[in-house]
Design an enzyme around this catalytic site. Structure first.
Site: not given
Ligand code: NAD
Length: 487
Positions: A153, A250, A284, A461
């Site tokens: 995002n 996060e 998020c 962060e």
């Molecule tokens: P996701 O969890 O599908 O993927 C996040 C990242 O993790 C990607 O780069 C993915 O390739 C990697 N990944 C996936 N499985 C993994 C594993 N087993 N080991 C290591 N890396 C792995 O999330 P998304 O769909 O890309 O993003 C949306 C999510 O992120 C939402 O839940 C959102 O709330 C959260 N988010 C949180 C914050 C925050 O600061 N708290 C900010 C932005 C997004």
């Protein structure tokens, strides 16, 4: 192709390709057009990146924080000079409207480099501890090779929010962006090196959920900072635990935004819209459970509907566009499935819920959607949707709304709108969340710690607090006399 980088990865100060890695396309969500073709990192690429980081880190850590900060501040300046170009790239990567990216993405990344570059000289000091003759001192030392894993995002912001505190503390970083948005982080790496960052200190490798574990499980990695979903967070924290790595998580949320009967309604509606529709709802910290006091419910919903239906949806590269597409078809389908569930479980659809008129069929667009009469047990109220879907719930009193707002496994953020100063603070105090807003929503300046509690994660962060998560303390006891030994 519109945004093809010179190669898929950036390692040891240069672009690197390895076509043995699985090929994947980067798609512009507004049109469905393929804008770049890349390769996921092979195990050999992962090794190369970590080895480069490990090699470079020692000399970097030996520089003064001021010298490291100078480079980060230069990177911030370059990012600001190229804000338009970087914002257009961010728009291509994500589909977010240029109206947003131009003010919120590279600029927020530049803020991180500027802030950490500026504060480091004073913030990385240790303590002197008098012990009556003897004394001790503490040193803040870097962790070593840090891994950053990003969500899709805020690709450039995430690459900078993790990179800036890691680098200023004397670490090296290997960053893996989301496979949905692979482009922005490569540019950040390029700019850091143009600003004078020695090679090997900020590396970017591509890949998906199969690549991440290669980084998380690597013996030479000291820390992992993930921005992603709770489900991924559990996996990454679990894997990191087996080798006792430092972790910052996060993760996702289902944050409450409470509007009391005395609130400035126009302002509260503006906050609720920002906290649900910005970045097409893919934020998020979004306040997706909007609790509105029953006395003002009808007035709130009527104006909310009117203002939501005026949102300009369309080509993200046009300045007037306020809402772009979702990042991918998979995410769009997921959001539509939640909308169907909301209807089936009895929520009232106030507006939206479908595909907007006059958008390209291949684009992944959705109307901003508002549900009213949502109850705490509905799926749309319990699960993170990560799209422009606002749930409006009614409430009658403060104790009740606080209990219901806290009735979730998540704890990322929360907001309260009220004209009563003491109530604002009292409610903020009782809400279980890492980041709270009173009479606004979703502002995250670099000076303020950002992060979650409960299942939304741990670690922070931004702000000086982030430095705690990229350093550890070394305590040195100094004896000023001979050892008093009983032997
Ligand atoms: P996701 O969890 O599908 O993927 C996040 C990242 O993790 C990607 O780069 C993915 O390739 C990697 N990944 C996936 N499985 C993994 C594993 N087993 N080991 C290591 N890396 C792995 O999330 P998304 O769909 O890309 O993003 C949306 C999510 O992120 C939402 O839940 C959102 O709330 C959260 N988010 C949180 C914050 C925050 O600061 N708290 C900010 C932005 C997004």
């Amino acid at each position: 192709m519109k945004a093809q980088p010179p190669a898929s990865h950036f390692i040891d100060g240069e672009y690197v390709e390895d076509i043995a890695g699985a090929a994947f396309d980067s798609i512009y969500p507004a049109t469905g057009e393929v804008i770049a073709r890349l390769h996921a990192a092979t195990p050999a690429i992962v090794e190369k990146a970590i080895a480069a980081a490990k090699r470079a880190q020692g000399e970097w850590a030996a520089l003064s924080p001021t010298a490291r900060g100078r480079i980060l501040k230069r990177a911030a300046d370059i990012m600001r000079e190229r804000n338009r170009e970087l914002s257009e790239l961010e728009t291509l990567d994500t589909g977010k409207p240029i109206q947003e990216t131009i003010v919120a993405d590279p600029t927020s990344g530049a803020d991180a480099f500027e802030f950490f570059g500026g504060v480091a000289a004073a913030a990385l000091n240790g303590d002197y501890i008098p012990l009556g003759g003897d004394f001790a001192y503490t040193k803040r030392v870097p962790l070593g090779v840090c891994v950053g894993i990003g969500a899709w995002n805020y690709p450039q912001q995430i690459a900078c929010w993790k990179g800036a505190p890691a680098l200023i503390s004397g670490n090296a970083m290997v960053f893996k962006p989301s496979e949905n948005t692979p482009l922005g982080a490569l540019k950040i790496a390029e700019i850091l090196h143009e600003a004078g960052l020695p090679k090997g200190l900020y590396n970017v490798i591509q890949g998906d959920r199969t690549t991440g574990p290669l980084l998380v499980n690597h013996k030479d990695v000291a820390k992992v900072s993930l921005t992603g979903s709770v489900e991924t967070g559990r996996k990454v924290a679990g894997a990191a635990a087996s080798s006792l790595k430092h972790v910052t998580m996060e993760l996702g949320g289902k944050s409450p935004l409470i509007v009391f009967e005395d609130a400035d309604i126009e302002s509260a509606i503006g906050g609720a819209m920002l906290g649900n529709f910005y970045s097409t709802g893919q934020v998020c910290s979004n306040g997706t459970r909007v609790f509105v006091h029953r006395k003002i419910k009808q007035q709130f919903l009527a104006r909310l509907k009117e203002r939501t239906e005026k949102i300009v949806i369309g080509d993200p590269m046009i300045e007037e566009t306020q809402l772009g597409p979702m990042v991918s078809r998979a995410q769009l389908d997921k959001v539509f499935a939640y909308i169907e569930k909301g209807k089936a479980e009895g929520a009232t659809l106030v507006t939206g819920g479908g595909i907007p008129n006059n958008v390209p069929a291949e684009g992944t667009y959705i109307q901003p959607t508002v549900f009213a009469d949502v109850t705490d047990d509905m799926t749309i109220c319990r699960e993170e949707i990560f799209g422009p879907v606002m749930c409006v719930l009614d409430f009658d009193n403060e104790d009740e709304v606080i209990a219901r707002a806290n009735g979730t496994e998540f704890g990322l953020s929360a907001g309260v709108f009220t004209a009563d100063l003491t109530r604002g603070h009292r409610v903020a105090d009782r809400l279980e969340a890492g980041t709270l807003w009173i009479n606004t929503y979703n502002l995250a300046p670099v000076e303020v710690p950002f992060g979650g509690s409960k299942q939304s994660g741990f670690g922070r962060e931004n702000s000086l607090a982030a430095l705690n998560h990229y350093t550890e303390l070394k305590s040195v006891y100094v004896a000023m006399g001979p050892v008093q030994s009983p032997y």
